[in-house]
Design a protein around this motif. Structure first.
Motif, PDB file in Angstrom:
ATOM      1  N   PRO A  22      10.533  -1.679  -9.349  1.00 11.98           N
ATOM      2  CA  PRO A  22       9.366  -1.528  -8.481  1.00 11.98           C
ATOM      3  C   PRO A  22       9.778  -0.933  -7.133  1.00 11.98           C
ATOM      4  CG  PRO A  22       9.951  -3.847  -8.713  1.00 11.98           C
ATOM      5  CD  PRO A  22      10.858  -3.076  -9.616  1.00 11.98           C
ATOM      6  N   ILE A  23       8.892  -0.136  -6.569  1.00 14.12           N
ATOM      7  CA  ILE A  23       9.133   0.485  -5.267  1.00 14.12           C
ATOM      8  C   ILE A  23       8.033  -0.006  -4.341  1.00 14.12           C
ATOM      9  CG2 ILE A  23       9.361   2.657  -4.013  1.00 14.12           C
ATOM     10  CD1 ILE A  23       9.967   3.935  -6.817  1.00 14.12           C
ATOM     11  N   LEU A  24       8.422  -0.583  -3.224  1.00 12.96           N
ATOM     12  CA  LEU A  24       7.457  -1.209  -2.319  1.00 12.96           C
ATOM     13  C   LEU A  24       7.731  -0.781  -0.890  1.00 12.96           C
ATOM     14  CD1 LEU A  24       6.127  -4.760  -2.346  1.00 12.96           C
ATOM     15  CD2 LEU A  24       7.266  -3.984  -0.284  1.00 12.96           C
ATOM     16  N   VAL A  25       6.650  -0.548  -0.152  1.00 10.08           N
ATOM     17  CA  VAL A  25       6.765  -0.312   1.284  1.00 10.08           C
ATOM     18  C   VAL A  25       6.035  -1.429   2.015  1.00 10.08           C
ATOM     19  CG1 VAL A  25       7.050   2.194   1.169  1.00 10.08           C
ATOM     20  CG2 VAL A  25       4.751   1.246   1.323  1.00 10.08           C
ATOM     21  N   LEU A  26       6.609  -1.850   3.112  1.00 14.86           N
ATOM     22  CA  LEU A  26       5.950  -2.803   3.998  1.00 14.86           C
ATOM     23  C   LEU A  26       5.117  -1.984   4.969  1.00 14.86           C
ATOM     24  CD1 LEU A  26       5.432  -5.643   5.055  1.00 14.86           C
ATOM     25  CD2 LEU A  26       7.503  -5.408   6.440  1.00 14.86           C
ATOM     26  N   ASN A  27       3.825  -2.113   4.846  1.00 19.41           N
ATOM     27  CA  ASN A  27       2.881  -1.273   5.583  1.00 19.41           C
ATOM     28  C   ASN A  27       2.433  -1.952   6.881  1.00 19.41           C
ATOM     29  OD1 ASN A  27       1.346   1.052   5.903  1.00 19.41           O
ATOM     30  ND2 ASN A  27      -0.430   0.140   4.925  1.00 19.41           N
ATOM     31  N   THR A  28       3.381  -2.343   7.700  1.00 24.74           N
ATOM     32  CA  THR A  28       3.085  -3.015   8.952  1.00 24.74           C
ATOM     33  C   THR A  28       2.250  -2.116   9.853  1.00 24.74           C
ATOM     34  OG1 THR A  28       5.197  -4.165   8.802  1.00 24.74           O
ATOM     35  CG2 THR A  28       4.111  -4.172  10.939  1.00 24.74           C
ATOM     36  N   GLY A  29       1.124  -2.648  10.274  1.00 29.23           N
ATOM     37  CA  GLY A  29       0.253  -1.891  11.175  1.00 29.23           C
ATOM     38  C   GLY A  29      -0.281  -0.606  10.587  1.00 29.23           C
ATOM     39  N   GLY A  30      -0.289  -0.506   9.246  1.00 26.53           N
ATOM     40  CA  GLY A  30      -0.810   0.701   8.603  1.00 26.53           C
ATOM     41  C   GLY A  30       0.114   1.899   8.693  1.00 26.53           C
ATOM     42  N   TRP A  32       2.349   3.198   6.758  1.00 32.98           N
ATOM     43  CA  TRP A  32       2.458   4.051   5.580  1.00 32.98           C
ATOM     44  C   TRP A  32       1.099   4.530   5.061  1.00 32.98           C
ATOM     45  CZ3 TRP A  32       6.943   6.132   4.713  1.00 32.98           C
ATOM     46  CH2 TRP A  32       8.113   5.464   5.082  1.00 32.98           C
ATOM     47  N   ASP A  33       0.004   4.218   5.734  1.00 38.46           N
ATOM     48  CA  ASP A  33      -1.323   4.655   5.278  1.00 38.46           C
ATOM     49  C   ASP A  33      -1.401   6.163   5.053  1.00 38.46           C
ATOM     50  OD1 ASP A  33      -2.315   2.073   5.193  1.00 38.46           O
ATOM     51  OD2 ASP A  33      -3.473   2.243   7.044  1.00 38.46           O
ATOM     52  N   PRO A  34      -0.884   6.997   5.951  1.00 38.64           N
ATOM     53  CA  PRO A  34      -0.968   8.447   5.710  1.00 38.64           C
ATOM     54  C   PRO A  34      -0.230   8.882   4.438  1.00 38.64           C
ATOM     55  CG  PRO A  34      -0.527   8.034   8.018  1.00 38.64           C
ATOM     56  CD  PRO A  34      -0.366   6.713   7.307  1.00 38.64           C
ATOM     57  N   LEU A  35       0.934   8.293   4.169  1.00 41.67           N
ATOM     58  CA  LEU A  35       1.663   8.651   2.951  1.00 41.67           C
ATOM     59  C   LEU A  35       0.889   8.196   1.720  1.00 41.67           C
ATOM     60  CD1 LEU A  35       4.139   9.774   1.473  1.00 41.67           C
ATOM     61  CD2 LEU A  35       5.129   7.478   1.623  1.00 41.67           C
ATOM     62  N   CYS A  36       0.353   6.986   1.740  1.00 44.82           N
ATOM     63  CA  CYS A  36      -0.436   6.483   0.612  1.00 44.82           C
ATOM     64  C   CYS A  36      -1.650   7.369   0.365  1.00 44.82           C
ATOM     65  CB  CYS A  36      -0.856   5.037   0.860  1.00 44.82           C
ATOM     66  SG  CYS A  36       0.525   3.882   0.907  1.00 44.82           S
ATOM     67  N   ALA A  37      -2.303   7.794   1.434  1.00 47.39           N
ATOM     68  CA  ALA A  37      -3.461   8.694   1.308  1.00 47.39           C
ATOM     69  C   ALA A  37      -3.027  10.037   0.713  1.00 47.39           C
ATOM     70  CB  ALA A  37      -4.135   8.892   2.662  1.00 47.39           C
TER      71      ALA A  37
END
Length: 91
Positions: A22-30, A32-37
């Motif tokens: 599994p590959i996980l990012v900790l999206n603190t304060g959003g 990684w939101d731009p990458l996820c989008a």
């Protein structure tokens, strides 16, 4: 930039079947939101082939990391968690 490159490399390796971790990012304060989008956008346009699409896990809180990783690991059949003999040498 190195962190982004390493993350994309692991997503690529998973897509190519080089690992099933599994590959996980900790999206603190959003953060990684731009990458996820972007990944969602690329998938919706078929830029990333849906048959090979890799599931990037996202945790918004540190407390959620282990439960998400454990759930993802449980979803992988036991036989697929180990490399076949000789595979590691090829990598």
């Amino acid at each position: 930039i190195g962190t982004l490159e390493e993350l994309i490399e692991q997503l690529t390796w998973a897509q190519l079947g080089r690992h099933k971790k599994p590959i996980l990012v900790l999206n603190t304060g959003g953060f990684w939101d731009p990458l996820c989008a972007l990944l969602d956008h690329m998938g919706s346009l078929s830029f990333i082939h849906t048959a090979s699409q890799v599931n990037l896990l996202v945790a918004d809180r540190v407390e959620d990391i282990l439960s998400k990783l454990r759930a993802a690991a449980r979803a992988v059949p036991e036989a697929e968690k180990f490399m076949q003999a000789g595979t590691a040498e090829k990598l």
